[in-house]
Design an enzyme around this catalytic site. Structure first.
Site: not given
Length: 249
Positions: A155-156
């Site tokens: 996600a990051y």
């Protein structure tokens, strides 16, 4: 902290995630170099301490994933400071540190809301103020993870890659209009955000840096201040690395 006396004299800046880490360090430097700063952050308590520590003139406690709150903050800040010359988007979270097939949906959505949607809301609300005056500097803080991807940080990595693509698009839209937009792509540096990660993940990221150490927040703040200054006048829709040699493009 090296200071260019008066570099930001007469300039005003909004810094998201301004109560800690890179945002706070950059705020202190801009104030020391003659600028006026508004800090935006989720934590009202941390904002109060950061305001005193940095010399910032105005603070707003908000969640950048709330588009209406961001629009109100932009209007309130412009009214308080008189204008907004600089926007530094450094608010961000890491999310879960797990493989994709185990990634919690709520964590994924929250990382996207803060790191990508929130940054979009901030730019969307402040760019019109810059266009009206024919001047602006936008610095969107991405990450080397957006260029290379870090395992167990999907996600990051995805949101930071999104920040790079968004900034390239934005910079091209604004080219020739007096508003410059670039992204910073740091490798891991000493920051409170590391508290969100297990030590094994931090060590993995350190091991990927050819210089063999984590960065210092002061090193990235120095680059941000150049990107936010009048000196950065011909480079837009681009990325500036502070990666200790890690990035390859």
């Amino acid at each position: 902290m090296s200071v260019f006396a008066g570099r930001f004299a007469g300039r005003t800046a909004v810094i998201t995630g301004g109560a800690s880490g890179l945002g706070k360090q950059t705020a202190a430097r801009i104030v020391a170099e003659g600028g006026t700063v508004a800090l935006w952050d989720l934590s009202a308590d941390n904002l109060a301490a950061a305001k005193e520590a940095t010399g910032a003139s105005f603070t707003v406690a908000l969640d950048v994933s709330d588009a209406d709150a961001v629009a109100k903050a932009a209007a309130d800040t412009a009214a308080a400071l008189g204008k907004v010359d600089i926007l530094i988007c450094s608010a961000g979270i890491t999310g879960a540190t797990v493989p994709v097939h185990e990634f919690p949906l709520d964590s994924w959505k929250r990382v996207v809301d803060i790191n990508l949607n929130g940054l979009f809301y901030c730019c969307r609300s402040i760019v019109p103020l810059m266009l009206e005056q024919g001047y602006g500097r936008i610095v969107n803080v991405a990450s080397v993870a957006g260029k290379e991807g870090n395992p167990n940080a999907s996600a990051y990595s995805a949101t930071k890659a999104g920040v790079l693509g968004f900034t390239k698009s934005l910079g091209k839209e604004l080219a020739g209009k007096g508003v410059i937009a670039n992204a910073l792509t740091p490798a891991t540096f000493e920051s409170p955000i590391l508290e969100q990660l297990p030590p094994s993940q931090v060590e993995y990221m350190r091991s990927k840096i050819p210089m063999g150490r984590l960065g210092l927040v002061e090193e990235s703040a120095a680059m941000v201040c150049f990107m936010a200054s009048e000196e950065c006048s011909f480079t837009t829709a681009s990325t500036f690395d502070t990666s200790g040699g890690r990035t390859t493009y």
